[in-house]
Design a protein around this motif. Structure first.
Motif, mmCIF file in Angstrom:
data_model
loop_
_atom_site.group_PDB
_atom_site.id
_atom_site.type_symbol
_atom_site.label_atom_id
_atom_site.label_comp_id
_atom_site.label_asym_id
_atom_site.label_seq_id
_atom_site.Cartn_x
_atom_site.Cartn_y
_atom_site.Cartn_z
ATOM 1 N N ILE A 26 40.557 30.423 20.611
ATOM 2 C CA ILE A 26 40.635 31.994 19.218
ATOM 3 C C ILE A 26 41.987 31.921 19.231
ATOM 4 N N ILE A 27 43.089 31.563 20.215
ATOM 5 C CA ILE A 27 43.865 32.508 19.829
ATOM 6 C C ILE A 27 44.625 30.999 18.962
ATOM 7 N N GLU A 28 44.602 29.685 19.253
ATOM 8 C CA GLU A 28 44.870 28.170 18.685
ATOM 9 C C GLU A 28 44.029 28.353 17.306
ATOM 10 N N PHE A 29 42.989 28.715 17.278
ATOM 11 C CA PHE A 29 42.554 28.546 15.896
ATOM 12 C C PHE A 29 43.293 29.662 14.673
ATOM 13 N N ASP A 30 44.232 31.160 15.130
ATOM 14 C CA ASP A 30 44.470 31.726 14.199
ATOM 15 C C ASP A 30 45.494 32.651 16.046
ATOM 16 N N SER A 31 46.654 32.755 15.414
ATOM 17 C CA SER A 31 48.035 33.005 16.160
ATOM 18 C C SER A 31 47.836 34.408 16.545
ATOM 19 N N LYS A 32 47.093 35.263 15.052
ATOM 20 C CA LYS A 32 47.609 36.480 14.963
ATOM 21 C C LYS A 32 46.352 37.562 16.246
ATOM 22 N N PHE A 33 45.348 36.997 15.983
ATOM 23 C CA PHE A 33 44.215 37.619 17.486
ATOM 24 C C PHE A 33 44.523 37.575 19.260
ATOM 25 N N LYS A 34 46.190 37.213 19.190
ATOM 26 C CA LYS A 34 47.453 37.792 20.199
ATOM 27 C C LYS A 34 47.278 38.961 19.782
ATOM 28 N N LEU A 35 47.198 39.584 19.122
ATOM 29 C CA LEU A 35 48.138 41.466 18.594
ATOM 30 C C LEU A 35 46.994 41.396 18.578
ATOM 31 N N TYR A 36 45.815 41.481 18.537
ATOM 32 C CA TYR A 36 44.595 42.369 18.730
ATOM 33 C C TYR A 36 43.915 43.059 19.796
ATOM 34 N N ASN A 37 43.741 43.855 19.732
ATOM 35 C CA ASN A 37 42.980 44.532 21.426
ATOM 36 C C ASN A 37 42.053 44.228 21.856
ATOM 37 N N PHE A 38 42.308 43.978 23.411
ATOM 38 C CA PHE A 38 40.703 42.952 24.201
ATOM 39 C C PHE A 38 39.962 44.454 24.593
ATOM 40 N N GLY A 39 38.874 44.429 24.759
ATOM 41 C CA GLY A 39 38.176 45.043 25.728
ATOM 42 C C GLY A 39 36.948 44.439 26.167
ATOM 43 N N ILE A 40 36.611 44.803 27.179
ATOM 44 C CA ILE A 40 35.898 44.680 27.980
ATOM 45 C C ILE A 40 34.858 46.246 28.117
ATOM 46 N N VAL A 41 33.708 45.804 27.510
ATOM 47 C CA VAL A 41 33.310 47.377 27.668
ATOM 48 C C VAL A 41 31.840 46.728 28.257
ATOM 49 N N ARG A 42 31.386 45.428 28.961
ATOM 50 C CA ARG A 42 30.336 45.680 30.015
ATOM 51 C C ARG A 42 30.872 44.398 31.089
ATOM 52 N N PHE A 43 30.435 45.159 31.965
ATOM 53 C CA PHE A 43 30.350 43.643 33.363
ATOM 54 C C PHE A 43 29.490 44.056 34.457
ATOM 55 N N TYR A 44 29.448 42.776 34.766
ATOM 56 C CA TYR A 44 28.667 42.483 36.073
ATOM 57 C C TYR A 44 28.489 41.209 36.776
ATOM 58 N N GLY A 45 29.467 41.489 37.574
ATOM 59 C CA GLY A 45 29.667 40.335 38.443
ATOM 60 C C GLY A 45 30.943 40.931 39.362
ATOM 61 N N THR A 46 32.093 40.255 40.086
ATOM 62 C CA THR A 46 32.863 40.982 41.560
ATOM 63 C C THR A 46 34.380 39.575 40.907
ATOM 64 N N THR A 120 30.224 35.780 18.736
ATOM 65 C CA THR A 120 29.704 36.386 17.246
ATOM 66 C C THR A 120 31.133 37.206 16.373
ATOM 67 N N CYS A 121 31.781 36.356 14.949
ATOM 68 C CA CYS A 121 32.623 36.481 14.812
ATOM 69 C C CYS A 121 32.295 36.671 12.941
ATOM 70 N N LYS A 122 33.328 37.073 12.421
ATOM 71 C CA LYS A 122 33.399 37.419 11.204
ATOM 72 C C LYS A 122 34.003 36.562 10.415
ATOM 73 N N ASN A 123 34.656 35.746 11.038
ATOM 74 C CA ASN A 123 35.169 34.674 10.285
ATOM 75 C C ASN A 123 34.461 32.795 10.401
ATOM 76 N N ASP A 124 34.168 32.525 9.471
ATOM 77 C CA ASP A 124 33.096 31.598 9.592
ATOM 78 C C ASP A 124 33.525 30.516 9.922
ATOM 79 N N ASP A 125 35.039 30.322 9.425
ATOM 80 C CA ASP A 125 35.412 28.757 9.943
ATOM 81 C C ASP A 125 35.656 28.689 11.195
ATOM 82 N N LEU A 126 36.376 29.938 11.790
ATOM 83 C CA LEU A 126 36.427 30.226 13.713
ATOM 84 C C LEU A 126 34.900 29.857 14.101
ATOM 85 N N ILE A 127 33.716 30.174 14.163
ATOM 86 C CA ILE A 127 32.717 29.885 14.215
ATOM 87 C C ILE A 127 32.469 28.060 14.216
#
Length: 140
Positions: A26-46, A120-127
């Motif tokens: 994702i970051i290689e596709f467009d480095s602007k995503f590095k400036l976005y917010n990242f969140g983990i909203v659901r996690f089951y694991g260790t 899932t993404c709003k950018n068709d080119d990334l998908i």
């Protein structure tokens, strides 16, 4: 017409390695995503440091790419995870309807305990790029 596209990719190895790989794509596709917010909203694991309870119970949001990546590499095993990426920090939250996650965020990465990822993404080119890179994927 849907405002987002989705790709399904079967898990083949360690989910943490796959997640880091997808994030790097994702970051290689467009480095602007590095400036976005990242969140983990659901996690089951260790996690390696046993902070999995905190990850499971709370929404963890990062506006700093490096801090987010440090958290991801601390994950030991993933049973389920939902990562949201968006410019607007208020959009990163738990939604009762997964469609709202897709509509309200630029990117959603999910791993399901059935052994597959959905991106899932709003950018068709990334998908399309992900579909080309992961040829075993299902593009929707």
């Amino acid at each position: 017409m849907l405002e987002y596209k989705r790709i399904k990719i079967a898990s083949k190895k360690n989910e943490t390695i796959e997640l880091v790989s997808f994030l790097n794509d994702i970051i290689e596709f467009d480095s602007k995503f590095k400036l976005y917010n990242f969140g983990i909203v659901r996690f089951y694991g260790t996690t390696k440091d046993y902070s999995n309870e905190n990850l499971s119970e709370n929404i963890n949001i990062f506006s700093d790419w490096n801090s987010f990546l440090n958290l991801i590499v601390n994950i030991d095993q993933v049973f389920e995870i939902e990562v949201l990426i968006d410019k607007t920090i208020q959009n990163i939250r738990r939604y009762s309807n997964e469609e709202d996650s897709y509509r309200n965020n630029q990117i959603c990465l999910e791993f399901f305990d059935d052994g597959f990822w959905e991106i899932t993404c709003k950018n068709d080119d990334l998908i399309r790029l992900m579909a080309e890179k992961y040829s075993e994927s299902e593009f929707r």
